[in-house]
Design a protein around this motif. Structure first.
Motif, PDB file in Angstrom:
ATOM      1  N   LEU A 473      69.655  26.330  55.718  1.00  0.00           N
ATOM      2  CA  LEU A 473      68.497  25.520  56.102  1.00  0.00           C
ATOM      3  C   LEU A 473      67.848  24.887  54.874  1.00  0.00           C
ATOM      4  O   LEU A 473      67.349  23.765  54.931  1.00  0.00           O
ATOM      5  N   LEU A 474      67.869  25.612  53.752  1.00  0.00           N
ATOM      6  CA  LEU A 474      67.253  25.104  52.521  1.00  0.00           C
ATOM      7  C   LEU A 474      68.182  24.163  51.766  1.00  0.00           C
ATOM      8  O   LEU A 474      67.715  23.335  50.980  1.00  0.00           O
ATOM      9  N   SER A 475      69.490  24.280  51.976  1.00  0.00           N
ATOM     10  CA  SER A 475      70.426  23.449  51.216  1.00  0.00           C
ATOM     11  C   SER A 475      70.411  22.006  51.679  1.00  0.00           C
ATOM     12  O   SER A 475      70.740  21.098  50.915  1.00  0.00           O
ATOM     13  N   GLU A 476      70.063  21.775  52.936  1.00  0.00           N
ATOM     14  CA  GLU A 476      69.849  20.418  53.443  1.00  0.00           C
ATOM     15  C   GLU A 476      68.539  20.447  54.215  1.00  0.00           C
ATOM     16  O   GLU A 476      68.464  21.010  55.308  1.00  0.00           O
ATOM     17  N   GLU A 477      67.504  19.869  53.640  1.00  0.00           N
ATOM     18  CA  GLU A 477      66.176  19.937  54.229  1.00  0.00           C
ATOM     19  C   GLU A 477      66.218  19.499  55.691  1.00  0.00           C
ATOM     20  O   GLU A 477      66.755  18.445  56.023  1.00  0.00           O
ATOM     21  N   PRO A 478      65.663  20.315  56.613  1.00  0.00           N
ATOM     22  CA  PRO A 478      65.704  19.953  58.033  1.00  0.00           C
ATOM     23  C   PRO A 478      64.851  18.725  58.325  1.00  0.00           C
ATOM     24  O   PRO A 478      63.979  18.359  57.531  1.00  0.00           O
ATOM     25  N   PRO A 479      65.087  18.086  59.456  1.00  0.00           N
ATOM     26  CA  PRO A 479      64.282  16.907  59.822  1.00  0.00           C
ATOM     27  C   PRO A 479      62.793  17.252  59.883  1.00  0.00           C
ATOM     28  O   PRO A 479      62.415  18.382  60.203  1.00  0.00           O
ATOM     29  N   ARG A 480      61.953  16.273  59.596  1.00  0.00           N
ATOM     30  CA  ARG A 480      60.500  16.495  59.630  1.00  0.00           C
ATOM     31  C   ARG A 480      60.044  16.949  61.010  1.00  0.00           C
ATOM     32  O   ARG A 480      59.028  17.640  61.134  1.00  0.00           O
ATOM     33  N   SER A 481      60.800  16.540  62.039  1.00  0.00           N
ATOM     34  CA  SER A 481      60.414  16.931  63.397  1.00  0.00           C
ATOM     35  C   SER A 481      60.500  18.442  63.606  1.00  0.00           C
ATOM     36  O   SER A 481      59.905  18.976  64.550  1.00  0.00           O
ATOM     37  N   TYR A 482      61.208  19.147  62.739  1.00  0.00           N
ATOM     38  CA  TYR A 482      61.299  20.604  62.833  1.00  0.00           C
ATOM     39  C   TYR A 482      60.003  21.275  62.363  1.00  0.00           C
ATOM     40  O   TYR A 482      59.826  22.472  62.569  1.00  0.00           O
ATOM     41  N   GLY A 483      59.118  20.525  61.714  1.00  0.00           N
ATOM     42  CA  GLY A 483      57.853  21.076  61.258  1.00  0.00           C
ATOM     43  C   GLY A 483      57.919  21.635  59.846  1.00  0.00           C
ATOM     44  O   GLY A 483      58.965  21.598  59.192  1.00  0.00           O
ATOM     45  N   ASP A 484      56.774  22.169  59.384  1.00  0.00           N
ATOM     46  CA  ASP A 484      56.689  22.661  58.006  1.00  0.00           C
ATOM     47  C   ASP A 484      56.819  24.174  57.903  1.00  0.00           C
ATOM     48  O   ASP A 484      56.764  24.735  56.811  1.00  0.00           O
ATOM     49  N   ASP A 485      56.980  24.852  59.041  1.00  0.00           N
ATOM     50  CA  ASP A 485      57.121  26.315  59.052  1.00  0.00           C
ATOM     51  C   ASP A 485      58.608  26.641  59.003  1.00  0.00           C
ATOM     52  O   ASP A 485      59.361  26.361  59.949  1.00  0.00           O
ATOM     53  N   LEU A 486      59.062  27.235  57.910  1.00  0.00           N
ATOM     54  CA  LEU A 486      60.487  27.507  57.714  1.00  0.00           C
ATOM     55  C   LEU A 486      61.038  28.420  58.802  1.00  0.00           C
ATOM     56  O   LEU A 486      62.142  28.191  59.315  1.00  0.00           O
ATOM     57  N   ALA A 487      60.298  29.449  59.183  1.00  0.00           N
ATOM     58  CA  ALA A 487      60.791  30.361  60.227  1.00  0.00           C
ATOM     59  C   ALA A 487      60.925  29.635  61.560  1.00  0.00           C
ATOM     60  O   ALA A 487      61.903  29.825  62.299  1.00  0.00           O
ATOM     61  N   ALA A 488      59.957  28.780  61.891  1.00  0.00           N
ATOM     62  CA  ALA A 488      60.035  28.018  63.138  1.00  0.00           C
ATOM     63  C   ALA A 488      61.178  27.009  63.083  1.00  0.00           C
ATOM     64  O   ALA A 488      61.883  26.800  64.081  1.00  0.00           O
ATOM     65  N   ALA A 489      61.379  26.390  61.937  1.00  0.00           N
ATOM     66  CA  ALA A 489      62.495  25.450  61.788  1.00  0.00           C
ATOM     67  C   ALA A 489      63.825  26.179  61.952  1.00  0.00           C
ATOM     68  O   ALA A 489      64.787  25.626  62.513  1.00  0.00           O
ATOM     69  N   TRP A 490      63.893  27.404  61.477  1.00  0.00           N
ATOM     70  CA  TRP A 490      65.096  28.229  61.616  1.00  0.00           C
ATOM     71  C   TRP A 490      65.406  28.460  63.095  1.00  0.00           C
ATOM     72  O   TRP A 490      66.540  28.289  63.547  1.00  0.00           O
ATOM     73  N   ARG A 491      64.374  28.803  63.850  1.00  0.00           N
ATOM     74  CA  ARG A 491      64.576  29.023  65.295  1.00  0.00           C
ATOM     75  C   ARG A 491      65.006  27.729  65.997  1.00  0.00           C
ATOM     76  O   ARG A 491      65.853  27.737  66.892  1.00  0.00           O
ATOM     77  N   THR A 492      64.421  26.604  65.560  1.00  0.00           N
ATOM     78  CA  THR A 492      64.794  25.317  66.155  1.00  0.00           C
ATOM     79  C   THR A 492      66.258  24.995  65.875  1.00  0.00           C
ATOM     80  O   THR A 492      66.984  24.519  66.753  1.00  0.00           O
ATOM     81  N   ALA A 493      66.694  25.266  64.649  1.00  0.00           N
ATOM     82  CA  ALA A 493      68.092  24.993  64.300  1.00  0.00           C
ATOM     83  C   ALA A 493      69.044  25.879  65.106  1.00  0.00           C
ATOM     84  O   ALA A 493      70.120  25.434  65.532  1.00  0.00           O
ATOM     85  N   ARG A 494      68.652  27.140  65.329  1.00  0.00           N
ATOM     86  CA  ARG A 494      69.532  28.063  66.072  1.00  0.00           C
ATOM     87  C   ARG A 494      69.783  27.587  67.505  1.00  0.00           C
ATOM     88  O   ARG A 494      70.873  27.758  68.033  1.00  0.00           O
ATOM     89  N   ARG A 495      68.751  26.995  68.112  1.00  0.00           N
ATOM     90  CA  ARG A 495      68.922  26.559  69.506  1.00  0.00           C
ATOM     91  C   ARG A 495      69.182  25.056  69.616  1.00  0.00           C
ATOM     92  O   ARG A 495      69.367  24.533  70.710  1.00  0.00           O
ATOM     93  N   GLY A 496      69.229  24.362  68.469  1.00  0.00           N
ATOM     94  CA  GLY A 496      69.344  22.915  68.475  1.00  0.00           C
ATOM     95  C   GLY A 496      70.734  22.414  68.792  1.00  0.00           C
ATOM     96  O   GLY A 496      71.737  23.087  68.537  1.00  0.00           O
ATOM     97  N   GLU A 497      70.786  21.199  69.339  1.00  0.00           N
ATOM     98  CA  GLU A 497      72.051  20.551  69.670  1.00  0.00           C
ATOM     99  C   GLU A 497      72.189  19.210  68.962  1.00  0.00           C
ATOM    100  O   GLU A 497      73.086  18.432  69.286  1.00  0.00           O
TER     101      GLU A 497
END
Length: 849
Positions: A473-497
């Motif tokens: 997740l840190l090696s390629e910064e997630p989209p801004r739409s994932y938010g600024d909370d790293l843990a929440a962005a992690w959860r979004t990536a896990r369920r994302g399509e």
């Protein structure tokens, strides 16, 4: 079936014989070929011996083509395989991070420069490889420059038969030729279709870019120019924008433009990239608008494009070494970049480029983009150089040397994470030694050293899978739409399509399988998402561990302030691990883009090397502050007042206060200031041993002339009681005996003919003697001090200035009569003789009759 008709029509075909002769004679060559000539697709096939038949067939050689981007590597391999009538993975394959399509029969392999860098570190000889082509070398990516340097080392020391080609559409050919040992330059002529330049600046001024911000008004204007181009001309439109966010915004503005809108960038899904490269035949058959970043400047051919719309912006890396912040920043496109972009409109037929800036601005653009080695974070480069056996990088053949300060900062990071050994006195801030076994493991992970450290140290704590997920997740910064909370962005990536989530899962799988993690715990690990994300981020960026200091604000241990966005869940957290932050040039604090909640224990663990405790005595808010402090870098953990601080520290703090606030902290009586003025006069006029008493000189020597009083002082008020005049006398030239002549050379007072002893003022450019006119009767020569005539201020009986002269004799002859005529009626009781040169000087009035 080989598509000989297409291969034979590629313009670079005519340059191939000269290229082969150059390689046969020198082993290296620079190939300059305009866009669309086939340098990326025909040349590797020819050099590999895959074209021709019978006696014309060349011996088969193994060729590696290095591209700066994954999208270009995949596209080049597919194009070459199609030209051979094969599928990718047969005689032509590719390898990019996380994806590989190579078979036993593969002869031409297209790789990213990052993959080639890793391969060189594992196998310096590149066994079995005959030719390496560095494509698009003009882009000056750091990995490409590093690969070129390593390959030159290989040719010089291990494999002189290895052939090397530096290929580009527009490049510093002479510079590359010198770097490759005076290699021949082979130029290929392209089919040059004319491209009309249309200047299309915004009607109203737009704000210049800063940081990652682009004025929305410019993006609205770009969308309107795309619509205009669709209406005015035929063909597909290729629109260049600086980044993914800007592409998304313009795409939204073109929803009803009557054309298919496609987005091409490094994060785009592979099927979208393939659709763009397939041309209109791969879509609905209607017109297309392709919104792209700089990936489409030179590495890719986009079929059907006749129109280019150029926003005139690009993204380059920038590193703030003092604050430990790295980020992309938006800059104006270079002249070379603008030419490359315009050329996309003329690949297949005459076209046009719409440039969204004024023609007058064009000549003020930089000629070339900044080489990445000059502006980027060099930690990864420094680790690669150390693994190669050249920690200082002094022996590497580079077009531009790395900046000394940036390289020193990078080495310090590597020492801190245990990647290289510390070497005292090497001028690099304590780092820069040989690579450690741990450093080799980090380099082989294909990650930035900070992330490699977080993965190696975090996996045993939280489990390999979870550590790999956060690091990916840190090696390629997630989209801004994932938010600024790293843990929440992690959860979004896990369920994302979405495309990002797909690439993220691919990178997670790659990291999980890394042999360097074989000894780490492989289970799920323990701890909440917040705790795991926070630990990994803190291990990667320990100097960005931050403590809250008010609503929405924090202080990183590096000393950089941070600001959280409105509505952020992170605003209430007492501690944060900041993963991504950028600081606009005009801002006092950095903007936190991505962070995780942590606790103080995690902060202490991750940033432990910055933990210090001890007495701190310093000048703060106008006085000496003495306290016992435990701090994590710039963040204070605990504070206790000191009752008996170390006298040496107090003295140093007082000296610091003097330097900050000036000598006005001392007590300057009239006599003290007078002595300073006299010494300044003697230093100016006589020099020698007479001291310089300017503010700068006195502050520089304060520890000498203010002792012993300074050692007895404890606070600001003590300085205010210190007699500056008495202290100044220590600076007099006592050793030479000249100090005894102070009153002779610069007397405090001069006796005038009336018998009065009048003070001399030395504060101006010339000594001043202010005295009543009647007291100087009979004095024919102007008084002198140290050989310098004083400036006499002749005063009226009321003490007001009547005349100023540096030549009394002349005044008595020529000026006195006018003064007498003006004042004698006003002061009748005072003597006004006709001949003052013979009159008796007096301080008294005339006697009453």
């Amino acid at each position: 079936m080989i598509r000989d008709d297409i291969l034979g029509s590629l313009p670079v075909h005519t340059a191939v014989p000269a290229l082969e002769r150059a390689l046969d004679a020198h082993g290296c060559a620079v190939l300059c070929a305009p866009p669309g000539t086939g340098k990326t697709t025909l040349v590797p096939l020819v050099l590999a011996g895959l074209l021709g038949d019978g006696s014309a067939r060349r011996p088969v050689r193994r060729v590696i083509v290095a591209e700066p981007r994954r999208i270009a590597a995949r596209a080049a391999a597919r194009r070459m395989a199609w030209l051979l009538g094969e599928r990718v993975g047969e005689r032509v394959g590719f390898t990019v991070r996380g994806e590989r399509a190579v078979g036993r029969a593969t002869v031409v392999e297209v790789v990213t420069t990052g993959v080639l860098l890793q391969r060189l570190q594992r196998d310096q000889e590149l066994a079995g490889v005959d030719v390496v082509i560095l494509d698009e070398c003009h882009e000056r990516h750091l990995d490409a420059d590093t690969v070129a340097a390593f390959l030159l080392d290989v040719r010089a020391a291990l494999r002189p038969e290895l052939r090397l080609v530096a290929a580009s559409a527009t490049t510093d050919a002479a510079g590359w030729a010198r770097l490759l040992g005076d290699a021949p330059v082979v130029e290929a002529r392209g089919v040059s279709y004319p491209v009309e330049v249309v200047w299309a600046p915004p009607v109203k001024p737009v704000r210049p870019p800063h940081g990652m911000r682009v004025d929305p008004a410019l993006l609205t204007h770009v969308a309107s120019v795309v619509r205009r181009a669709l209406a005015e001309r035929d063909g597909d439109v290729l629109c260049f924008l600086p980044g993914v966010g800007e592409i998304g915004r313009v795409a939204g503005l073109l929803g009803d433009a009557g054309a298919e809108v496609l987005q091409v960038h490094g994060r785009a899904p592979a099927d979208v990239q393939d659709a763009v490269l397939a041309g209109s035949a791969g879509s609905s058959g209607g017109r297309r608008v392709v919104l792209a970043t700089a990936v489409a400047e030179s590495s890719l051919t986009v079929p059907g494009v006749r129109i280019v719309v150029d926003a005139g912006l690009a993204r380059e890396p920038r590193t703030d070494h003092a604050r430990g912040l790295s980020a992309l920043t938006t800059v104006r496109v270079s002249q070379a970049g603008a030419r490359q972009r315009a050329g996309r409109a003329g690949r297949e037929a005459p076209g046009a480029v719409y440039r969204c800036w004024m023609e007058a601005e064009d000549s003020r653009l930089a000629r070339f983009p900044s080489p990445e080695i000059k502006v980027a974070d060099l930690a990864a480069f420094a680790l690669q150089a150390a693994c190669w056996g050249d920690p200082s990088a002094a022996g590497l053949a580079l077009l531009d040397p790395p900046p000394a300060g940036a390289l020193a900062a990078a080495r310090s990071v590597l020492v801190a994470i245990g990647a290289v050994e510390a070497v005292e006195g090497d001028g690099s801030g304590g780092g820069g030694g040989r690579v450690t076994e741990r450093g080799v493991r980090m380099a082989r992970l294909g990650l930035h050293p900070r992330l490699a450290r977080a993965l190696l140290d975090g996996a045993p704590e939280v489990g390999t899978r979870r550590a790999a997920e956060v690091v990916a997740l840190l090696s390629e910064e997630p989209p801004r739409s994932y938010g600024d909370d790293l843990a929440a962005a992690w959860r979004t990536a896990r369920r994302g399509e979405d495309g990002y989530a797909a690439r993220w899962r691919q990178e997670v799988r790659r990291l999980e399988r890394a042999p360097e993690l074989a000894s780490s715990a492989g289970g799920r690990g323990s701890g909440s998402d917040d705790a795991v994300a926070g630990l990994i981020a803190a291990l990667a960026f320990p100097e960005r561990v931050a403590r809250a200091r008010g609503e929405g604000a924090c202080l990183m241990v590096s000393g950089t302030g941070g600001e959280l966005g409105e509505g952020s869940r992170l605003r209430g957290a007492p501690w944060l691990a900041v993963a991504v932050a950028d600081r606009p040039a005009t801002a006092a604090s950095a903007r936190v883009r991505l962070a995780a909640v942590i606790d103080e224990d995690t902060a202490r663990l991750a940033a432990g090397r910055l933990l210090v405790a001890g007495e701190e005595v310093h000048w703060e808010d106008g006085d000496v502050v003495a306290r016992e402090v435990e701090r994590l870098g710039a963040v204070e953990l605990s504070v206790r007042a000191l009752r008996a601080p170390d006298a040496r520290l107090v003295r140093a703090a007082l000296l610091d206060g003097l330097r900050r606030e000036g000598l006005g902290l001392l007590r300057w009586t009239r006599d003290a200031q007078g002595l300073r003025d006299r010494l300044d006069f003697l230093h100016r006029e006589l020099g020698g041993g007479w001291p310089d008493v300017s503010d700068a000189a006195l502050l520089a020597r304060a520890d000498a002339w203010l002792e012993p009083e300074l050692s007895r002082a404890r606070r600001r008020s003590d300085l205010g009681r210190l007699d500056a005049g008495q202290a100044l006398r220590r600076l007099l030239p006592w050793t030479t005996g000249e100090a005894a002549r102070l009153d002779e050379l610069a007397p405090e007072r001069i006796e005038v003919p009336s018998g009065s002893r009048v003070r001399v003022e030395y504060g101006g450019p010339q000594p001043v003697l202010a005295v009543k006119l009647q007291e100087l009767f009979g004095l024919g020569e102007t008084p002198r001090v140290a050989g310098v005539p004083v400036l006499v201020h002749l005063l009226s009986p009321a003490g007001r200035p009547a005349a100023v002269t540096a030549d009394l004799a002349s005044f008595w002859r020529e000026g006195y009569r006018a003064v007498r005529a003006e004042l004698r009626g006003r002061y009748p009781r005072h003597p006004w003789p006709e001949d003052p040169s013979t009159a008796v000087p007096t301080r008294r009035l005339n006697q009453r009759r």
